[in-house]
Design an enzyme around this catalytic site. Structure first.
Site, PDB file in Angstrom:
ATOM      1  N   ASP A   1       0.841  -1.220   0.000  1.00 41.00           N
ATOM      2  CA  ASP A   1       0.000   0.000   0.000  1.00 41.00           C
ATOM      3  C   ASP A   1       0.866   1.257   0.000  1.00 41.00           C
ATOM      4  OD1 ASP A   1      -3.094  -0.578   1.685  1.00 41.00           O
ATOM      5  OD2 ASP A   1      -1.756  -2.060   0.858  1.00 41.00           O
TER       6      ASP A   1
ATOM      7  N   LYS B   1     -14.721  -5.371  -9.797  1.00 46.07           N
ATOM      8  CA  LYS B   1     -16.136  -5.637 -10.119  1.00 46.07           C
ATOM      9  C   LYS B   1     -16.673  -4.597 -11.109  1.00 46.07           C
ATOM     10  CE  LYS B   1     -17.558  -5.767  -5.647  1.00 46.07           C
ATOM     11  NZ  LYS B   1     -16.310  -6.012  -4.908  1.00 46.07           N
TER      12      LYS B   1
ATOM     13  N   ASP C   1      -6.653   4.924  -4.246  1.00 42.86           N
ATOM     14  CA  ASP C   1      -6.630   3.764  -3.362  1.00 42.86           C
ATOM     15  C   ASP C   1      -5.468   2.915  -3.860  1.00 42.86           C
ATOM     16  OD1 ASP C   1      -6.997   1.699  -1.663  1.00 42.86           O
ATOM     17  OD2 ASP C   1      -9.156   1.533  -1.963  1.00 42.86           O
TER      18      ASP C   1
ATOM     19  N   SER D   1     -12.937  -5.811  -4.573  1.00 38.54           N
ATOM     20  CA  SER D   1     -12.403  -4.544  -5.116  1.00 38.54           C
ATOM     21  C   SER D   1     -13.179  -3.952  -6.284  1.00 38.54           C
ATOM     22  CB  SER D   1     -10.931  -4.719  -5.525  1.00 38.54           C
ATOM     23  OG  SER D   1     -10.823  -5.277  -6.816  1.00 38.54           O
TER      24      SER D   1
ATOM     25  N   HIS E   1     -18.810  -7.447   4.184  1.00 35.38           N
ATOM     26  CA  HIS E   1     -19.056  -6.207   3.437  1.00 35.38           C
ATOM     27  C   HIS E   1     -20.470  -6.177   2.846  1.00 35.38           C
ATOM     28  CE1 HIS E   1     -14.463  -5.411   2.618  1.00 35.38           C
ATOM     29  NE2 HIS E   1     -14.740  -5.607   3.890  1.00 35.38           N
TER      30      HIS E   1
ATOM     31  N   THR F   1      -7.860  -5.256  -0.204  1.00 36.55           N
ATOM     32  CA  THR F   1      -6.698  -5.808   0.502  1.00 36.55           C
ATOM     33  C   THR F   1      -6.861  -7.302   0.775  1.00 36.55           C
ATOM     34  OG1 THR F   1      -6.484  -3.671   1.533  1.00 36.55           O
ATOM     35  CG2 THR F   1      -5.273  -5.460   2.551  1.00 36.55           C
TER      36      THR F   1
ATOM     37  N   GLU G   1      -5.626   6.999   0.415  1.00 37.27           N
ATOM     38  CA  GLU G   1      -6.130   6.287   1.591  1.00 37.27           C
ATOM     39  C   GLU G   1      -5.108   6.248   2.732  1.00 37.27           C
ATOM     40  OE1 GLU G   1      -7.628   2.323   0.891  1.00 37.27           O
ATOM     41  OE2 GLU G   1      -8.483   2.254   2.902  1.00 37.27           O
TER      42      GLU G   1
ATOM     43  N   ARG H   1     -24.387  -1.597  -2.928  1.00 34.14           N
ATOM     44  CA  ARG H   1     -23.909  -1.749  -1.562  1.00 34.14           C
ATOM     45  C   ARG H   1     -24.840  -0.996  -0.629  1.00 34.14           C
ATOM     46  NH1 ARG H   1     -18.756  -3.468  -0.474  1.00 34.14           N
ATOM     47  NH2 ARG H   1     -17.507  -2.259  -1.894  1.00 34.14           N
TER      48      ARG H   1
ATOM     49  N   ILE I   1      -4.120   0.096  -2.882  1.00 34.28           N
ATOM     50  CA  ILE I   1      -4.588  -1.284  -3.102  1.00 34.28           C
ATOM     51  C   ILE I   1      -6.022  -1.358  -2.620  1.00 34.28           C
ATOM     52  CG2 ILE I   1      -4.327  -3.735  -2.547  1.00 34.28           C
ATOM     53  CD1 ILE I   1      -1.464  -3.361  -2.164  1.00 34.28           C
ATOM     54  N   ASP I   2      -6.941  -1.410  -3.555  1.00 36.60           N
ATOM     55  CA  ASP I   2      -8.334  -1.619  -3.185  1.00 36.60           C
ATOM     56  C   ASP I   2      -8.567  -3.134  -3.185  1.00 36.60           C
ATOM     57  OD1 ASP I   2     -11.025  -1.002  -2.625  1.00 36.60           O
ATOM     58  OD2 ASP I   2     -11.526  -1.348  -4.724  1.00 36.60           O
TER      59      ASP I   2
HETATM   60  P1  AMP Z   1     -15.130  -5.007  -1.755  1.00 39.21           P
HETATM   61  O1  AMP Z   1     -14.111  -5.990  -2.142  1.00 39.21           O
HETATM   62  O2  AMP Z   1     -16.068  -4.632  -2.841  1.00 39.21           O
HETATM   63  O3  AMP Z   1     -15.852  -5.336  -0.495  1.00 39.21           O
HETATM   64  O4  AMP Z   1     -14.357  -3.655  -1.578  1.00 39.21           O
HETATM   65  C1  AMP Z   1     -13.354  -3.448  -0.672  1.00 39.21           C
HETATM   66  C2  AMP Z   1     -13.475  -2.025  -0.262  1.00 39.21           C
HETATM   67  O5  AMP Z   1     -14.751  -1.834   0.265  1.00 39.21           O
HETATM   68  C3  AMP Z   1     -12.543  -1.578   0.799  1.00 39.21           C
HETATM   69  O6  AMP Z   1     -11.725  -0.599   0.255  1.00 39.21           O
HETATM   70  C4  AMP Z   1     -13.390  -0.968   1.898  1.00 39.21           C
HETATM   71  O7  AMP Z   1     -13.111   0.402   2.035  1.00 39.21           O
HETATM   72  C5  AMP Z   1     -14.752  -1.083   1.424  1.00 39.21           C
HETATM   73  N1  AMP Z   1     -15.778  -1.686   2.300  1.00 39.21           N
HETATM   74  C6  AMP Z   1     -16.986  -1.951   1.843  1.00 39.21           C
HETATM   75  N2  AMP Z   1     -17.783  -2.436   2.814  1.00 39.21           N
HETATM   76  C7  AMP Z   1     -17.046  -2.491   3.917  1.00 39.21           C
HETATM   77  C8  AMP Z   1     -17.308  -2.880   5.276  1.00 39.21           C
HETATM   78  N3  AMP Z   1     -18.493  -3.338   5.653  1.00 39.21           N
HETATM   79  N4  AMP Z   1     -16.308  -2.779   6.140  1.00 39.21           N
HETATM   80  C9  AMP Z   1     -15.115  -2.331   5.770  1.00 39.21           C
HETATM   81  N5  AMP Z   1     -14.824  -1.941   4.521  1.00 39.21           N
HETATM   82  C10 AMP Z   1     -15.763  -2.010   3.588  1.00 39.21           C
HETATM   83 MG    MG Z   2     -10.514   0.462  -0.922  1.00 34.89          MG
END
Ligand code: AMP
Ligand code: MG
Length: 329
Positions: free
Chosen positions: A46, A243, A122, A240, A216, A127, A69, A257, A124-125
């Site tokens: 990161d 998608k 970001d 990330s 998430h 992680t 970030e 979301r 690394i989106d």
């Molecule tokens: P994803 O893989 O779509 O869930 O995306 C990851 C990103 O979503 C991260 O950068 C987080 O900032 C964010 N994120 C989405 N929902 C949550 C959650 N419930 N808790 C923490 N981070 C989340």
């Molecule tokens: Mg992110």
């Protein structure tokens, strides 16, 4: 030069370089003995990406703000020292010589507040996807007067054009406002090919995208939505902003979301780069109430509730279904 040519060339080269470096860090640092508790490869990666991009932005667009970030506070502690050394080593492999102080300065370039013109990053989106060896993205966008002008996503494990049946050799997706959405190989510029959203119009034929991480996802409300819309297809689970490229490429039709307690507002760097790619591919992005996303409220989308991303055709039907759910809860 046509509009944003210079910014586009900068962003493509920078994200390509950063995404390749991050892939190298992952390969070298995450061996079979890696456990989830050890966050060190993640932090190294990161911070290295944010340092690299902060440095290049200062060089190419010295007037521009960066909202990233990460910040260097943790690196200045004793436990941060070995991480800082590793960051310097990895930057060196990319031909960049720096000492600890310079690196922290580049990282902290990302502490800017938002303004009339700023970049979001970001490094690394996704992680958790990065650690698992699945999908993640290096995500950079330019925002001017509250409007996203440009977005680039480096997706090191995404197959060509967002195909999702397996991991692939890497895709670089990008869009400039009014100029369409495009993809090319992450490895080298193999020529830009257009991204175009799907034509699905019937809710029952929808293919949804969903976070791989169940924490998430608001699973009860998501199941209710699927029931109302009559969606039969299994969702595509991915980490990330990758998608968003899959949706832009027409391999899926819908992603949303719901805000959850741990994550009531979206961060701007988690949306902007992917949102413009979907919009320029012909899709539509709003919050769950159908409001446009407002990038003028600081680091988070404080005046929006959740996000709704679709191929456009399905947007109204999904918005109505969401309203039904909300009236019940
Ligand atoms: P994803 O893989 O779509 O869930 O995306 C990851 C990103 O979503 C991260 O950068 C987080 O900032 C964010 N994120 C989405 N929902 C949550 C959650 N419930 N808790 C923490 N981070 C989340
Ligand atoms: Mg992110």
């Amino acid at each position: 030069m046509s509009s944003y040519e210079k910014e586009k060339a900068f962003a493509l080269e920078t994200v390509r370089q950063a995404a390749k470096l991050v892939r190298k860090i992952r390969e070298e640092m995450i061996g079979p003995a890696f456990t989830k508790d050890d966050k060190s490869p993640v932090t190294v990666a990161d911070f290295t990406v944010q340092a690299l991009i902060g440095k290049r932005l200062k060089e190419f667009f010295p007037q521009d703000l960066l909202v990233g970030e990460e910040d260097s506070a943790e690196l200045c502690t004793m436990s941060g020292k070995p991480v800082l050394e590793k960051i310097c080593t990895y930057l060196k492999t990319a031909g960049i010589s720096a000492n600890a102080e310079t690196v922290c300065g580049w990282i902290d370039h990302g502490k800017s507040t938002t303004g009339k013109r700023f970049w979001t990053l970001d490094p690394i989106d996704g992680t958790k996807g990065f650690i698992r060896g699945d999908h993640y993205a290096v995500a950079l966008a330019l925002i001017e007067n509250g409007e996203i002008k440009l977005g680039v996503l480096g997706c090191p494990n995404l197959k060509e054009a967002g195909l999702t049946d397996n991991l692939g050799a890497g895709t670089l997706a990008f869009a400039v406002r009014g100029q369409g959405a495009w993809w090319t190989s992450l490895e080298e510029d193999s020529g830009a090919k257009p991204l175009k959203v799907s034509e699905h119009k019937q809710p029952f034929e929808t293919i949804m995208l969903r976070s791989f991480e169940t924490q998430h996802v608001d699973s009860p409300r998501m199941s209710e939505l699927k029931r109302i819309l009559g969606i039969k297809n299994a969702p595509i689970l991915m980490d990330s902003l990758t998608k968003y490229v899959v949706l832009a490429a027409g391999h899926a039709d819908l992603m949303l979301r719901f805000p959850v307690e741990d994550h009531p507002y979206e961060c701007i760097w988690d949306q902007a780069p992917g949102v413009i790619i979907i919009e320029e591919a012909g899709g539509k992005v709003t919050d769950l109430d159908g409001k446009p996303l407002d990038y003028t409220k600081g680091r988070q989308l404080l005046s929006n509730r959740g996000v709704l991303l679709s191929n456009g055709h399905l947007h109204q039907a999904v918005k109505e279904a969401i309203q039904q759910i909300q009236h019940k809860h």
